[in-house]
Write a protein that holds these residues in place. Sequence first.
Motif, PDB file in Angstrom:
ATOM      1  N   TYR A  25     -17.331  -9.474 -15.177  1.00 33.02           N
ATOM      2  CA  TYR A  25     -16.002  -9.593 -14.582  1.00 33.02           C
ATOM      3  C   TYR A  25     -14.852  -9.919 -15.104  1.00 33.02           C
ATOM      4  O   TYR A  25     -14.858 -10.741 -16.173  1.00 33.02           O
ATOM      5  CB  TYR A  25     -16.012 -10.345 -13.144  1.00 33.02           C
ATOM      6  CG  TYR A  25     -17.274 -10.002 -12.232  1.00 33.02           C
ATOM      7  CD1 TYR A  25     -17.033  -9.154 -11.360  1.00 33.02           C
ATOM      8  CD2 TYR A  25     -18.556 -10.548 -12.475  1.00 33.02           C
ATOM      9  CE1 TYR A  25     -18.116  -8.653 -10.455  1.00 33.02           C
ATOM     10  CE2 TYR A  25     -19.488 -10.219 -11.537  1.00 33.02           C
ATOM     11  CZ  TYR A  25     -19.456  -9.253 -10.697  1.00 33.02           C
ATOM     12  OH  TYR A  25     -20.195  -8.853  -9.864  1.00 33.02           O
ATOM     13  N   ASN A  26     -13.720  -9.167 -14.894  1.00 35.58           N
ATOM     14  CA  ASN A  26     -12.330  -9.560 -15.740  1.00 35.58           C
ATOM     15  C   ASN A  26     -11.796 -10.854 -15.115  1.00 35.58           C
ATOM     16  O   ASN A  26     -12.377 -11.462 -14.113  1.00 35.58           O
ATOM     17  CB  ASN A  26     -11.349  -8.401 -15.881  1.00 35.58           C
ATOM     18  CG  ASN A  26     -10.832  -8.040 -14.556  1.00 35.58           C
ATOM     19  OD1 ASN A  26     -11.139  -8.534 -13.382  1.00 35.58           O
ATOM     20  ND2 ASN A  26     -10.308  -6.895 -14.453  1.00 35.58           N
ATOM     21  N   ASN A  30     -12.510  -8.424 -10.963  1.00 39.67           N
ATOM     22  CA  ASN A  30     -13.174  -7.156 -10.908  1.00 39.67           C
ATOM     23  C   ASN A  30     -14.119  -6.877 -11.932  1.00 39.67           C
ATOM     24  O   ASN A  30     -14.078  -7.304 -12.683  1.00 39.67           O
ATOM     25  CB  ASN A  30     -11.771  -6.226 -10.870  1.00 39.67           C
ATOM     26  CG  ASN A  30     -10.963  -6.179  -9.822  1.00 39.67           C
ATOM     27  OD1 ASN A  30     -10.771  -6.750  -8.964  1.00 39.67           O
ATOM     28  ND2 ASN A  30      -9.253  -6.353 -10.324  1.00 39.67           N
ATOM     29  N   ARG A  31     -15.093  -6.085 -11.464  1.00 39.00           N
ATOM     30  CA  ARG A  31     -16.164  -5.721 -12.364  1.00 39.00           C
ATOM     31  C   ARG A  31     -15.783  -4.628 -13.312  1.00 39.00           C
ATOM     32  O   ARG A  31     -14.877  -3.776 -13.072  1.00 39.00           O
ATOM     33  CB  ARG A  31     -17.122  -5.131 -11.580  1.00 39.00           C
ATOM     34  CG  ARG A  31     -18.450  -4.799 -12.325  1.00 39.00           C
ATOM     35  CD  ARG A  31     -19.505  -4.284 -11.299  1.00 39.00           C
ATOM     36  NE  ARG A  31     -20.839  -4.460 -12.236  1.00 39.00           N
ATOM     37  CZ  ARG A  31     -21.759  -5.072 -12.666  1.00 39.00           C
ATOM     38  NH1 ARG A  31     -21.536  -6.167 -12.390  1.00 39.00           N
ATOM     39  NH2 ARG A  31     -22.583  -4.705 -13.147  1.00 39.00           N
ATOM     40  N   VAL A  32     -16.269  -4.798 -14.386  1.00 31.77           N
ATOM     41  CA  VAL A  32     -15.316  -4.119 -15.820  1.00 31.77           C
ATOM     42  C   VAL A  32     -16.661  -2.836 -16.080  1.00 31.77           C
ATOM     43  O   VAL A  32     -17.705  -3.028 -15.985  1.00 31.77           O
ATOM     44  CB  VAL A  32     -15.481  -4.839 -17.057  1.00 31.77           C
ATOM     45  CG1 VAL A  32     -14.110  -5.834 -16.795  1.00 31.77           C
ATOM     46  CG2 VAL A  32     -16.464  -5.667 -17.370  1.00 31.77           C
ATOM     47  N   THR A  33     -16.193  -2.012 -16.493  1.00 34.39           N
ATOM     48  CA  THR A  33     -17.070  -0.835 -17.116  1.00 34.39           C
ATOM     49  C   THR A  33     -17.689  -0.961 -18.255  1.00 34.39           C
ATOM     50  O   THR A  33     -18.839  -0.829 -18.831  1.00 34.39           O
ATOM     51  CB  THR A  33     -16.109   0.574 -17.284  1.00 34.39           C
ATOM     52  OG1 THR A  33     -15.464   0.714 -15.997  1.00 34.39           O
ATOM     53  CG2 THR A  33     -16.852   1.773 -17.509  1.00 34.39           C
ATOM     54  N   PRO A  35     -18.922  -4.211 -20.264  1.00 38.52           N
ATOM     55  CA  PRO A  35     -18.946  -5.665 -20.251  1.00 38.52           C
ATOM     56  C   PRO A  35     -19.351  -6.262 -21.718  1.00 38.52           C
ATOM     57  O   PRO A  35     -19.111  -7.566 -21.848  1.00 38.52           O
ATOM     58  CB  PRO A  35     -19.759  -6.042 -19.197  1.00 38.52           C
ATOM     59  CG  PRO A  35     -20.611  -4.813 -18.926  1.00 38.52           C
ATOM     60  CD  PRO A  35     -19.737  -3.745 -19.465  1.00 38.52           C
ATOM     61  N   LYS A  37     -19.581  -6.952 -25.387  1.00 36.95           N
ATOM     62  CA  LYS A  37     -18.277  -7.335 -26.686  1.00 36.95           C
ATOM     63  C   LYS A  37     -19.133  -7.507 -27.774  1.00 36.95           C
ATOM     64  O   LYS A  37     -20.025  -8.483 -27.664  1.00 36.95           O
ATOM     65  CB  LYS A  37     -17.218  -8.192 -26.132  1.00 36.95           C
ATOM     66  CG  LYS A  37     -16.473  -7.502 -25.327  1.00 36.95           C
ATOM     67  CD  LYS A  37     -16.247  -8.586 -24.074  1.00 36.95           C
ATOM     68  CE  LYS A  37     -15.332  -8.220 -23.071  1.00 36.95           C
ATOM     69  NZ  LYS A  37     -15.541  -6.816 -22.186  1.00 36.95           N
ATOM     70  N   LYS A  57     -20.988  -0.413 -22.806  1.00 36.33           N
ATOM     71  CA  LYS A  57     -21.383  -0.485 -21.414  1.00 36.33           C
ATOM     72  C   LYS A  57     -22.703  -1.215 -21.457  1.00 36.33           C
ATOM     73  O   LYS A  57     -23.359  -1.376 -22.605  1.00 36.33           O
ATOM     74  CB  LYS A  57     -21.791   1.019 -20.714  1.00 36.33           C
ATOM     75  CG  LYS A  57     -20.534   1.977 -20.457  1.00 36.33           C
ATOM     76  CD  LYS A  57     -21.051   3.151 -19.907  1.00 36.33           C
ATOM     77  CE  LYS A  57     -19.939   4.071 -19.229  1.00 36.33           C
ATOM     78  NZ  LYS A  57     -20.028   5.087 -18.668  1.00 36.33           N
TER      79      LYS A  57
END
Length: 76
Positions: A25-26, A30-33, A35, A37, A57
């Motif tokens: 989540y950011n 909101n959920r991120v596409t 995530p 990194k 992803k």
Amino acid sequence: MKIEAGKKYHLRGGLTCEVFEIRLYNSAGNRVTFPVKGHILRTTPTGRVKRDYNIWKLNGQAMAVGEHMHDIIEEV
């Protein structure tokens, strides 16, 4: 394959990457596409390791559509 932070993985193009964070989540909640990194590890001709930032992803895809040379394929 489950991707975990703190592990190294092989990429489709033959390089290695190091995942340092998985954030679902950011800061707005909101959920991120993408995530996952991490850094793609590249070795220069002088032997120095260069780290290039990238995102993926949860299934290891580097791009939204199709295959890419930076897709995660297996754990080191």
